[in-house]
Write a protein that holds these residues in place. Sequence first.
Motif, PDB file in Angstrom:
ATOM      1  N   PHE A   1      -0.664  -3.476   3.460  1.00 45.16           N
ATOM      2  CA  PHE A   1       0.628  -2.812   3.633  1.00 45.16           C
ATOM      3  C   PHE A   1       1.661  -3.378   2.667  1.00 45.16           C
ATOM      4  CE2 PHE A   1       4.672  -2.471   6.215  1.00 45.16           C
ATOM      5  CZ  PHE A   1       4.834  -1.101   6.043  1.00 45.16           C
TER       6      PHE A   1
ATOM      7  N   ALA B   1       4.278  -2.091  11.965  1.00 43.61           N
ATOM      8  CA  ALA B   1       3.859  -2.693  10.696  1.00 43.61           C
ATOM      9  C   ALA B   1       5.042  -3.323   9.970  1.00 43.61           C
ATOM     10  CB  ALA B   1       3.203  -1.628   9.813  1.00 43.61           C
TER      11      ALA B   1
ATOM     12  N   LEU C   1      -2.532  -0.350   8.310  1.00 42.30           N
ATOM     13  CA  LEU C   1      -1.207  -0.969   8.323  1.00 42.30           C
ATOM     14  C   LEU C   1      -1.198  -2.400   8.850  1.00 42.30           C
ATOM     15  CD1 LEU C   1       0.995   1.997   9.642  1.00 42.30           C
ATOM     16  CD2 LEU C   1       0.431   1.387   7.279  1.00 42.30           C
TER      17      LEU C   1
END
Length: 357
Positions: free
Chosen positions: A316, A205, A311
Amino acid sequence: MKRTIVMTGGGSAGHVTVNLALIPHFSKDGWDIHYIGSYEGIERQLISRLDKVHYHAISTGKLRRYLDWNHLKDPFKVIKGCYQAYRLIRKIKPDVIFSKGGFVAVPVVVAGWLNKIPVIMHESDLTPGLANRISFPLAEKLCVTFPETVEQLASPKAVYVGAIVREEIMHGDREQGMRFSQMQRVKPIIMVMGGSLGASSINQAVRTHLHTLLQRYQIIHICGKGNLDPSHDAACYKQYEYVNEELADLLAITDIMISRAGSNSIFEFVSLHKPMLLIPLPKESSRGDQILNAESFAKAGYCEVLADNQLSGDLFVKTIDKLYDNRFTYIQEMKKYNADNNLNKLISIIKNHAKRK
């Protein structure tokens, strides 16, 4: 007569950090300190470097939440480990055993019980792990981090002591941190930690959104052994497999944290007043303890929480921005938490249960 303690715990850094907090105090008081761990676990890496600790390796099994042919070998490893631990404890003749948990600790607790050595255990998470649940009947006391754990266990053996925070983590040097990381104080600094073994979903991520994040932040990324990615090298993005002595200095320059939700680490972040984005291990790959830890911290106003499956999208980055923009609100809540006397409570319990020779 010189007193002796055997410590154990391993498999992850979280099963070692409380021992690391205790060792300087027992060393200062003149105790002979022995540590029983695995042959290749992270506990060996963290403990073997300490001059005044005698490290002993034993065979150990492992809890796997997936099908693996090694399941067939694990019972024999545990039996061998119990035999090795029994012989070691007979030789060392400790006054007390302190167990932080993890599967390397089970043979040591069993061997201590067989040798009639008092065992004090510690549980960091809200719900006890399997190793501690197995060992609990053989221990004198289980010292816990959350008061809810005492209620769950409903046993006089369970004692609330609170979170144990390493003293050295509180004394980081900002200038040293800037030199080590080669960062410049031009943008806020995010530290990313997936635990001592790293976290592939968090690593992915961060790297997926790296271009966007670096427009606003600098990033110190502790990504776990074997997880460095040179293709993402950048002036404001520093990668490390694992950080030990320099961690306190890097935390001193950190503005916000992105982390798993292992109890030991996140209580240290609270003590340092570091706002957190917690991404707990999902139930598919854990017993759900990190989810409970994260929920407890969110309720206290210390953090933001995202699930592992959240994510991949823009959420995020948006959550990181929200955390940073509201950082002073989280810091004010964290300032209400005080763990100053917890370590002394734990030390007193261990010493009070030590055998008198």
